[in-house]
Design an enzyme around this catalytic site. Structure first.
Site, short mmCIF file in Angstrom:
data_model
loop_
_atom_site.label_atom_id
_atom_site.label_comp_id
_atom_site.label_asym_id
_atom_site.label_seq_id
_atom_site.Cartn_x
_atom_site.Cartn_y
_atom_site.Cartn_z
N GLU A 183 1.02 -1.15 -0.13
CA GLU A 183 -0.05 -0.09 0.15
C GLU A 183 0.85 1.25 0.14
O GLU A 183 1.80 1.26 0.66
CB GLU A 183 -0.90 -0.12 1.08
N GLU A 205 -9.31 9.55 4.24
CA GLU A 205 -9.52 8.02 4.18
C GLU A 205 -10.46 7.77 3.05
O GLU A 205 -10.40 6.45 2.46
CB GLU A 205 -10.16 7.55 5.39
N GLU A 231 -13.73 5.61 -1.47
CA GLU A 231 -14.77 4.71 -1.08
C GLU A 231 -15.54 5.33 0.21
O GLU A 231 -14.87 5.90 1.26
CB GLU A 231 -14.12 3.42 -0.39
N LYS A 279 -15.71 4.31 4.17
CA LYS A 279 -14.41 4.23 4.99
C LYS A 279 -14.51 4.96 6.14
O LYS A 279 -15.07 6.23 6.21
CB LYS A 279 -13.14 4.37 4.39
#
Length: 477
Positions: A266, A329, A320, A323
């Site tokens: 990541e 985030e 997203e 999240k």
């Protein structure tokens, strides 16, 4: 336009890319914490259109695995932290897991690795670290029963918070309480099974916590970064990403493991954040991920491991909306859920060389080498917020700057009249000053779109008005 200069530059760039035999790989994390994401089948088509060949998942959903069948995209599956205790307790659980999540799909759906847990050391309050290694061993044993243990690697992503020290990189060391119980046994397992260390590395976090000591250029892998010498071994670091990676290499060496490779499972930069999340902008996200892709695909390794190619998974495919946590985030995605690009960066060598990935994206593609081509329909591309300027990067060499300058003033259509002899911005009469004016003219004429200040790494965006003599740099046309 000085055509010989420019053509020679493009030829050198082409030869450089084509000659690389040790270029790394760029994959992407496909998370699904959103209620508005496209179907897995559409996601596969999107990934293929971008030339992506490696994807990391956070689970092993059957509908997702089926969608990737025959796609040519290799997967890293995730066995979630919630499953670790069961996986550690018995091979009967991991046997069943492999029989349900691997055997029905592989090899039509190519599975190259399984990430057992995720950042377990950072979540030890909810996931006991003692379960990690037994779970990894049991998954490996279950794969071995089906002759898959050599082709599907087992590892577990580790966050940089597992380090007790990371600066300078040569002083990298794991937290003492982790070394004997879990780090050394896990590294022994990885070495024994010819696997690799999975690492989640985010220069963004280090930058926002240390904006007084870490420059944005250094965090964004910009060529203008002067470099930071390591006081321990004298190696010079041009980017925080490489420094973080080498800190992990050093930490492994410190406990006796010198030959284990690293895959960055990541890394990314958010395009939006809360007020305190300094630097979370589309421009910076495009710069970080775009420069990282160029760095990885250009070949070579880190200062400490120069012969080891870099292999990374960008975080993440989509923004997203489910999240939790700070605004960042929910804003790491390269794409919005409707499949529009948040910003446009190349993900392949062909993309770096200006070749299409068989897609008709309307967003702007930042061009490689000395070019910076703007698409005919730039509306979806990202414009830099506020007043920003484009200037020449330091330490890229006069030849590269001259080639990019020739392009900007010629084919690029920049207004270069003010830098002609006896004009207002002729002095100082340096390639850097003239290139900066030309690059900025091009950038402003193209509405400050992301990627229009690149010129193959010869330019970068600044938020303070450039100072070259008495010349005024425009901020719009």
């Amino acid at each position: 336009m000085n055509t010989p200069h420019f053509l020679a530059f493009l030829l050198l760039a082409s030869l450089h890319y084509s000659a690389l035999s040790d270029s790394g790989s760029v994959g992407i994390n496909y998370g699904r914490l959103g209620d508005n994401l496209p179907s897995p089948a559409k996601v596969v088509q999107l990934l293929k259109s971008q030339g992506v060949t490696k994807v990391k998942l956070y689970d092993s959903d059957s509908s997702v695995l089926s969608a990737f069948s025959g796609s040519g995209i290799s997967l890293t599956l995730g066995l979630p932290n919630d499953n670790l205790a069961s996986a550690a307790a018995s091979t009967s659980y991991t046997d069943s897991w492999v029989e349900s999540n691997v055997l029905p799909f592989h090899p039509k759906t190519t599975i190259e690795a399984i990430a057992v847990g995720n950042e377990v050391f950072a979540n030890s309050a909810t996931t006991p670290t003692s379960a990690l290694l037994p779970a990894m061993k049991n998954v490996y044993a279950s794969l071995e029963k089906h002759n898959l243990s050599s082709s599907i690697k087992i590892s577990s992503p580790v966050a940089l918070s597992a380090l007790n020290s990371s600066y300078p990189p040569s002083a990298g060391a794991f937290k003492p309480d982790l070394i004997e119980p879990v780090i050394k046994p896990m590294l022994h397992f990885l070495n024994q099974t010819n696997s690799y260390m999975m690492v989640n590395a985010y220069p963004f976090f280090a930058y926002i916590d240390n904006t007084d000591t870490i420059s944005l250029d250094y965090a964004l892998l910009r060529n203008s970064a002067a470099g930071n010498p390591d006081s321990g071994n004298g190696l010079v670091y041009k980017s925080l990403f490489e420094a973080q990676t080498d800190a992990v290499f050093a930490a492994m060496s410190a406990v006796g493991f010198n030959d284990i490779k690293i895959v960055i499972t990541e890394t990314g930069w958010p395009s939006k954040g809360d007020e305190k999340e300094v630097g979370a902008t589309p421009e910076n996200a495009a710069a970080y991920n775009g420069n990282l892709v160029r760095r990885v695909l250009s070949g070579g390794g880190t200062p400490l491991r120069p012969k080891d190619s870099l292999n990374v998974f960008l975080f993440a495919l989509f923004n997203e909306n489910q999240k939790t946590g700070p605004m960042s985030e929910r804003n790491y995605g390269l794409f919005y859920p409707n499949e529009d690009k948040v910003y446009d960066i190349p993900l392949t060598l062909d993309g770096l060389n200006g070749k299409p990935n068989n897609t008709e994206s309307k967003a702007q593609v930042p061009a490689p080498a000395a070019t910076a081509v703007v698409a005919a329909e730039p509306a979806p591309a990202v414009r830099a917020a506020g007043q920003t300027w484009c200037v020449a990067s330091e330490n890229v060499g006069e030849e590269k700057l001259q080639a990019a300058l020739d392009y900007a003033c010629g084919e690029g259509g920049a207004d270069c009249r003010p830098i002609q002899r006896e004009a207002a911005c002729f002095n100082p009469n340096t390639v850097e000053a003239h290139a900066s004016y030309a690059f900025n003219s091009y950038y402003q004429k193209n509405s400050r779109l992301s990627g229009s200040c690149d010129f193959g790494g010869a330019a970068h965006v600044v938020t303070q008005a450039p100072k070259f003599g008495s010349c005024d740099f425009p901020t719009g046309y």
